[in-house]
Design an enzyme around this catalytic site. Sequence first.
Site, PDB file in Angstrom:
ATOM      1  N   LYS A 211     -10.904  -4.062  -3.701  1.00 24.88           N
ATOM      2  CA  LYS A 211     -11.829  -3.124  -3.830  1.00 24.88           C
ATOM      3  C   LYS A 211     -10.892  -2.052  -4.463  1.00 24.88           C
ATOM      4  O   LYS A 211     -11.612  -1.122  -4.909  1.00 24.88           O
ATOM      5  CB  LYS A 211     -11.830  -2.725  -2.301  1.00 24.88           C
TER       6      LYS A 211
ATOM      7  N   LYS B 298      -4.804 -10.524  -6.781  1.00 28.30           N
ATOM      8  CA  LYS B 298      -6.087 -10.904  -6.240  1.00 28.30           C
ATOM      9  C   LYS B 298      -7.104  -9.816  -6.224  1.00 28.30           C
ATOM     10  O   LYS B 298      -6.804  -8.723  -6.725  1.00 28.30           O
ATOM     11  CB  LYS B 298      -5.642 -11.031  -4.537  1.00 28.30           C
TER      12      LYS B 298
ATOM     13  N   LYS C 241       0.970  -1.412  -0.042  1.00 28.35           N
ATOM     14  CA  LYS C 241      -0.132   0.114  -0.140  1.00 28.35           C
ATOM     15  C   LYS C 241       1.002   1.481  -0.007  1.00 28.35           C
ATOM     16  O   LYS C 241       0.522   2.262  -0.614  1.00 28.35           O
ATOM     17  CB  LYS C 241      -0.896   0.045   1.199  1.00 28.35           C
TER      18      LYS C 241
HETATM   19  P1  TYM Z   1     -10.567  -5.868   3.869  1.00 27.86           P
HETATM   20  O1  TYM Z   1     -11.465  -4.988   4.094  1.00 27.86           O
HETATM   21  O2  TYM Z   1      -9.491  -5.681   3.000  1.00 27.86           O
HETATM   22  O3  TYM Z   1     -11.283  -7.311   3.403  1.00 27.86           O
HETATM   23  C1  TYM Z   1     -12.200  -7.847   4.223  1.00 27.86           C
HETATM   24  C2  TYM Z   1     -12.205  -9.546   4.041  1.00 27.86           C
HETATM   25  O4  TYM Z   1     -12.120  -9.999   3.001  1.00 27.86           O
HETATM   26  C3  TYM Z   1     -10.857 -10.716   2.680  1.00 27.86           C
HETATM   27  N1  TYM Z   1     -10.665 -10.479   1.399  1.00 27.86           N
HETATM   28  C4  TYM Z   1     -10.645 -11.550   0.559  1.00 27.86           C
HETATM   29  N2  TYM Z   1     -10.874 -12.923   0.636  1.00 27.86           N
HETATM   30  C5  TYM Z   1     -10.543 -13.461  -0.440  1.00 27.86           C
HETATM   31  N3  TYM Z   1     -10.145 -13.266  -1.737  1.00 27.86           N
HETATM   32  C6  TYM Z   1      -9.847 -11.635  -1.951  1.00 27.86           C
HETATM   33  N4  TYM Z   1      -9.639 -11.477  -2.953  1.00 27.86           N
HETATM   34  C7  TYM Z   1     -10.001 -10.919  -0.827  1.00 27.86           C
HETATM   35  N5  TYM Z   1      -9.907  -9.783  -0.654  1.00 27.86           N
HETATM   36  C8  TYM Z   1     -10.342  -9.309   0.714  1.00 27.86           C
HETATM   37  C9  TYM Z   1      -9.914 -10.311   3.580  1.00 27.86           C
HETATM   38  O5  TYM Z   1      -8.980 -11.297   3.977  1.00 27.86           O
HETATM   39  C10 TYM Z   1     -10.861  -9.928   4.828  1.00 27.86           C
HETATM   40  O6  TYM Z   1     -11.083 -11.137   5.644  1.00 27.86           O
HETATM   41  N6  TYM Z   1      -7.767  -5.428   7.925  1.00 27.86           N
HETATM   42  C11 TYM Z   1      -9.156  -6.013   7.597  1.00 27.86           C
HETATM   43  C12 TYM Z   1     -10.130  -5.560   8.196  1.00 27.86           C
HETATM   44  C13 TYM Z   1      -9.806  -5.795   9.468  1.00 27.86           C
HETATM   45  C14 TYM Z   1     -10.084  -6.838  10.304  1.00 27.86           C
HETATM   46  C15 TYM Z   1      -9.908  -6.604  11.886  1.00 27.86           C
HETATM   47  C16 TYM Z   1     -10.483  -8.242   9.944  1.00 27.86           C
HETATM   48  C17 TYM Z   1      -9.860  -4.714  10.690  1.00 27.86           C
HETATM   49  N7  TYM Z   1      -9.717  -5.063  11.736  1.00 27.86           N
HETATM   50  C18 TYM Z   1      -9.799  -7.470  12.887  1.00 27.86           C
HETATM   51  C19 TYM Z   1     -10.232  -8.994  11.082  1.00 27.86           C
HETATM   52  C20 TYM Z   1     -10.096  -8.793  12.434  1.00 27.86           C
HETATM   53  C21 TYM Z   1      -9.129  -5.642   6.079  1.00 27.86           C
HETATM   54  O7  TYM Z   1      -8.587  -4.655   5.545  1.00 27.86           O
HETATM   55  O8  TYM Z   1      -9.963  -6.328   5.270  1.00 27.86           O
END
Ligand code: TYM
Length: 337
Positions: free
Chosen positions: A203, A200, A113
């Site tokens: 968003k 991957k 990032k």
């Molecule tokens: P974020 O918002 O990027 O993504 C949310 C969830 O979706 C999963 N994910 C994917 N899984 C499979 N294939 C993909 N291409 C893909 N893109 C995203 C992510 O692994 C995630 O589970 N830091 C985290 C949010 C967060 C969080 C937490 C999660 C903040 N605090 C505490 C668990 C526990 C994030 O940015 O996810």
Amino acid sequence: MGKQRVLSGVQPTGNYHLGNYLGAIRNWVEGQSEYENYLFVADLHAITVPHDPTQLAADTYTLAALYLACGLDLNHSTIFVQSHVSAHSELTWLLNCITPLNWLQDMIQFKEKAVKQGENVSAGLLDYPVLMAADILLYQADKVPVGEDQKQHLELTRDIAARLNHQFGKPDHQPVLKLPDPLIRKEGARVMSLADGTRKMSKSDPSELSRISLLDSPEQIQYKIKRCKTDPIRGLTFDDPARPECNNLLTLYTLLSGKRKEDVAVECQDMGWGQFKPLLTDTIIESLKPIQEKYQVITADKSYLESVLRDGGEKARAIANQTLSQVKAALGYSLPL
Ligand code: TYM
């Protein structure tokens, strides 16, 4: 013994896609009756890169509504907004002061990032995994269901908790913080971009054609699958490293149709893309339809959603504040006079 506790979240940065659904949200829903679930909208995380306040507010509601539309059930799951629970910010500070800087500099997502942000990298972007550790540790979570890309952050969370327990726990007492286990499913943990099967689905990808969003119309889905990258080989197979797009599209079909991988392998082994793409398109449209219909109903009544988040915030605060007090006591802080 009570149920084990699950904690997870998604950042409200729009474009919620099939990766978020198959890697995370759908797994929360499927396992929810087995656990006591705390699922939140990670809005403090969303400002670690430049953001628009109006958009953040809208994206927060959309995401909370999608949690419900995807099937989270309030009998099993507490849904809340991270910024409504101030303990997340406060524990982050306390954990910051015991987290070595080089642990954060080694985080893959930070490096990726930071490159995208150029000159404009905030201290918050570096600190993001500590906030994530605070999110998890505040709820003394047993399990954290996430996609593959969050694995390193969970390892860091465990390391931070172990360090705090070691430095400030009492030998004969319960550890101050519970070490959580990641829950990462084999299939769906890494859904790939429709434009490039080696990256991957994300968003933040500037190309809309790289992802299927959960609120895409049938026409958009049809268009995106028609345009998605494939290869010139006839006959579709899983797990061929030379055919990442093929593996990704077959995996999407398997997960969304509910069929077994072995059966899909046989069904598709002689197909060409011209035959497979309409099948995949229909399967995606059909699986998103009930979510989209429920989403419309939920967003038609904003006061209902507000009440869900108000109640969720209250329940979350009760647990989070208890852990925060325990950590503060361990670190030597007295209660306010
Ligand atoms: P974020 O918002 O990027 O993504 C949310 C969830 O979706 C999963 N994910 C994917 N899984 C499979 N294939 C993909 N291409 C893909 N893109 C995203 C992510 O692994 C995630 O589970 N830091 C985290 C949010 C967060 C969080 C937490 C999660 C903040 N605090 C505490 C668990 C526990 C994030 O940015 O996810």
